[in-house]
Design an enzyme around this catalytic site. Structure first.
Site, PDB file in Angstrom:
ATOM      1  N   GLY A  57     -26.102 -13.394  19.211  1.00 64.42           N
ATOM      2  CA  GLY A  57     -25.143 -13.585  18.119  1.00 64.42           C
ATOM      3  C   GLY A  57     -24.729 -12.224  17.631  1.00 64.42           C
ATOM      4  O   GLY A  57     -24.313 -11.384  18.427  1.00 64.42           O
ATOM      5  N   GLU A  58     -24.877 -11.984  16.357  1.00 59.83           N
ATOM      6  CA  GLU A  58     -24.545 -10.679  15.793  1.00 59.83           C
ATOM      7  C   GLU A  58     -25.730 -10.245  14.922  1.00 59.83           C
ATOM      8  O   GLU A  58     -26.006 -10.844  13.893  1.00 59.83           O
ATOM      9  CB  GLU A  58     -23.233 -10.772  14.991  1.00 59.83           C
ATOM     10  CG  GLU A  58     -22.870  -9.524  14.234  1.00 59.83           C
ATOM     11  CD  GLU A  58     -22.992  -8.236  15.071  1.00 59.83           C
ATOM     12  OE1 GLU A  58     -22.410  -8.169  16.164  1.00 59.83           O
ATOM     13  OE2 GLU A  58     -23.684  -7.317  14.612  1.00 59.83           O
ATOM     14  N   SER A  59     -26.411  -9.198  15.393  1.00 66.67           N
ATOM     15  CA  SER A  59     -27.673  -8.815  14.758  1.00 66.67           C
ATOM     16  C   SER A  59     -27.498  -8.385  13.306  1.00 66.67           C
ATOM     17  O   SER A  59     -28.377  -8.645  12.479  1.00 66.67           O
ATOM     18  CB  SER A  59     -28.347  -7.702  15.563  1.00 66.67           C
ATOM     19  OG  SER A  59     -27.483  -6.585  15.687  1.00 66.67           O
ATOM     20  N   CYS A  89     -30.602 -10.644  23.415  1.00 65.76           N
ATOM     21  CA  CYS A  89     -29.413  -9.895  22.985  1.00 65.76           C
ATOM     22  C   CYS A  89     -29.519  -9.494  21.515  1.00 65.76           C
ATOM     23  O   CYS A  89     -30.303  -8.620  21.178  1.00 65.76           O
ATOM     24  CB  CYS A  89     -28.159 -10.693  23.307  1.00 65.76           C
ATOM     25  SG  CYS A  89     -26.717  -9.642  23.451  1.00 65.76           S
ATOM     26  N   ARG A 118     -27.255  -0.762  20.205  1.00 67.77           N
ATOM     27  CA  ARG A 118     -26.312  -1.888  20.132  1.00 67.77           C
ATOM     28  C   ARG A 118     -25.038  -1.566  20.923  1.00 67.77           C
ATOM     29  O   ARG A 118     -24.637  -0.407  21.000  1.00 67.77           O
ATOM     30  CB  ARG A 118     -25.895  -2.169  18.685  1.00 67.77           C
ATOM     31  CG  ARG A 118     -26.948  -2.843  17.844  1.00 67.77           C
ATOM     32  CD  ARG A 118     -26.470  -3.000  16.413  1.00 67.77           C
ATOM     33  NE  ARG A 118     -25.376  -3.927  16.261  1.00 67.77           N
ATOM     34  CZ  ARG A 118     -24.228  -3.653  15.667  1.00 67.77           C
ATOM     35  NH1 ARG A 118     -23.978  -2.460  15.184  1.00 67.77           N
ATOM     36  NH2 ARG A 118     -23.297  -4.571  15.560  1.00 67.77           N
ATOM     37  N   ILE A 147     -23.278  -9.821  27.183  1.00 65.47           N
ATOM     38  CA  ILE A 147     -22.136  -9.947  26.273  1.00 65.47           C
ATOM     39  C   ILE A 147     -22.327  -8.961  25.120  1.00 65.47           C
ATOM     40  O   ILE A 147     -23.226  -9.146  24.298  1.00 65.47           O
ATOM     41  CB  ILE A 147     -22.019 -11.390  25.725  1.00 65.47           C
ATOM     42  CG1 ILE A 147     -21.933 -12.394  26.876  1.00 65.47           C
ATOM     43  CG2 ILE A 147     -20.817 -11.509  24.790  1.00 65.47           C
ATOM     44  CD1 ILE A 147     -22.124 -13.843  26.442  1.00 65.47           C
ATOM     45  N   ARG A 148     -21.500  -7.928  25.080  1.00 67.84           N
ATOM     46  CA  ARG A 148     -21.665  -6.873  24.056  1.00 67.84           C
ATOM     47  C   ARG A 148     -23.162  -6.557  23.887  1.00 67.84           C
ATOM     48  O   ARG A 148     -23.714  -6.560  22.790  1.00 67.84           O
ATOM     49  CB  ARG A 148     -21.037  -7.310  22.718  1.00 67.84           C
ATOM     50  CG  ARG A 148     -19.515  -7.411  22.794  1.00 67.84           C
ATOM     51  CD  ARG A 148     -18.885  -7.994  21.551  1.00 67.84           C
ATOM     52  NE  ARG A 148     -19.265  -7.258  20.330  1.00 67.84           N
ATOM     53  CZ  ARG A 148     -18.767  -6.088  19.959  1.00 67.84           C
ATOM     54  NH1 ARG A 148     -17.865  -5.484  20.716  1.00 67.84           N
ATOM     55  NH2 ARG A 148     -19.148  -5.532  18.846  1.00 67.84           N
ATOM     56  N   HIS A 184     -28.471 -13.163  28.526  1.00 68.88           N
ATOM     57  CA  HIS A 184     -28.483 -14.517  27.947  1.00 68.88           C
ATOM     58  C   HIS A 184     -28.944 -15.562  28.959  1.00 68.88           C
ATOM     59  O   HIS A 184     -28.104 -16.278  29.519  1.00 68.88           O
ATOM     60  CB  HIS A 184     -27.069 -14.876  27.482  1.00 68.88           C
ATOM     61  CG  HIS A 184     -26.610 -14.142  26.283  1.00 68.88           C
ATOM     62  ND1 HIS A 184     -26.788 -14.609  25.003  1.00 68.88           N
ATOM     63  CD2 HIS A 184     -25.983 -12.958  26.162  1.00 68.88           C
ATOM     64  CE1 HIS A 184     -26.286 -13.757  24.139  1.00 68.88           C
ATOM     65  NE2 HIS A 184     -25.790 -12.741  24.811  1.00 68.88           N
ATOM     66  N   GLU A 186     -29.988 -18.403  28.461  1.00 67.80           N
ATOM     67  CA  GLU A 186     -29.642 -19.760  28.002  1.00 67.80           C
ATOM     68  C   GLU A 186     -28.260 -20.188  28.492  1.00 67.80           C
ATOM     69  O   GLU A 186     -27.856 -21.323  28.274  1.00 67.80           O
ATOM     70  CB  GLU A 186     -29.733 -19.839  26.474  1.00 67.80           C
ATOM     71  CG  GLU A 186     -28.621 -19.165  25.688  1.00 67.80           C
ATOM     72  CD  GLU A 186     -28.723 -17.643  25.623  1.00 67.80           C
ATOM     73  OE1 GLU A 186     -29.599 -17.068  26.312  1.00 67.80           O
ATOM     74  OE2 GLU A 186     -27.911 -17.029  24.915  1.00 67.80           O
TER      75      GLU A 186
HETATM   76  N1  GLN Z   1     -23.438  -6.940  19.841  1.00 65.66           N
HETATM   77  C1  GLN Z   1     -24.255  -7.917  19.199  1.00 65.66           C
HETATM   78  C2  GLN Z   1     -25.108  -7.311  18.089  1.00 65.66           C
HETATM   79  O1  GLN Z   1     -25.041  -6.173  17.837  1.00 65.66           O
HETATM   80  C3  GLN Z   1     -25.145  -8.642  20.186  1.00 65.66           C
HETATM   81  C4  GLN Z   1     -24.307  -9.490  21.119  1.00 65.66           C
HETATM   82  C5  GLN Z   1     -24.984 -10.729  21.602  1.00 65.66           C
HETATM   83  O2  GLN Z   1     -25.983 -11.187  21.053  1.00 65.66           O
HETATM   84  N2  GLN Z   1     -24.401 -11.322  22.609  1.00 65.66           N
HETATM   85  O3  GLN Z   1     -25.897  -7.997  17.500  1.00 65.66           O
END
Ligand code: GLN
Length: 204
Positions: A57-59, A89, A118, A147-148, A184, A186
């Protein structure tokens, strides 16, 4: 091995931190393996689980929400007390002792004695997929979706590297009760990493 046999021994469900991100996908994979899986949003829910996945997600958002919902301290304590915990992630970033390129004021829960950067692949290569050798999961390579994604930049001697990219950059680690992956599992239909985690939970 049937997933149910991995989990029946403990009785308690496996939790997935459900503040933000792709927790539903992890719950679905765990259930497909026969595990009892629940979302965790409150300290009382955390207290009832036998293991925990912190999803992608987004940390920085997950960090803020965990503090807002008074979950950050109980999470830190559970991790330090040995709760089997796997971060994917953004979840890996949450488990890292040190975050590089975090937003201002961003905190992690910590536990993994690593520094994680990150968004390590930059805007040129936001997302990519590759085949990864992960010897603990067997001989067949794992199709890994990034993913990112973060990269594990430094590890202490107590951390085992489970997988690295062909250029040597570390993308999966294990340390005692903790697992972390930049990618990921999942999302791919390959359940071996979830089975590996459930074995860790069962063997606690
Ligand atoms: N870039 C996201 C973060 O900094 C992590 C991306 C992801 O969980 N797919 O949290």
């Amino acid at each position: 091995m049937a997933g149910s046999s991995l989990t029946e021994s403990s009785g308690a469900p496996v939790g997935v931190l459900a503040l933000q991100g792709d927790f539903r996908e992890h719950i679905a994979v765990l259930k497909s393996l026969g595990a009892d899986a629940v979302g965790v949003r409150r300290p009382a829910e955390l207290a009832a689980v036998s293991g925990l996945i912190i999803p992608g997600g987004e940390s920085s958002v997950m960090d803020k929400l965990s503090r807002l919902f008074d979950l950050a301290e109980p999470l830190k304590k559970a991790i330090a007390d040995g709760l089997p915990t796997w971060g994917t992630c953004a979840g890996l970033i949450m488990l890292a002792d040190t975050i590089l390129d975090g937003i201002e004021g961003q905190q992690s829960l910590g536990g993994l004695d690593i520094a994680v950067r990150r968004n390590a692949f930059g805007s040129q290569l936001d997302s990519f997929e590759t085949e990864l050798a992960i010897p603990v999961l067997g001989e067949t390579a794992v199709h890994a979706v990034f993913i990112r994604a973060p990269i594990v930049e430094t590890t202490s001697s107590t951390v085992t590297t489970l997988a690295a990219l062909s250029d040597g950059r570390v993308v999966a680690v294990e340390q005692d009760n903790l697992l972390g992956t930049s990618f990921h599992p999942e999302m791919t239909g390959d359940t071996r990493f979830h089975e590996y985690f459930l074995e860790k939970v069962a063997g606690r």
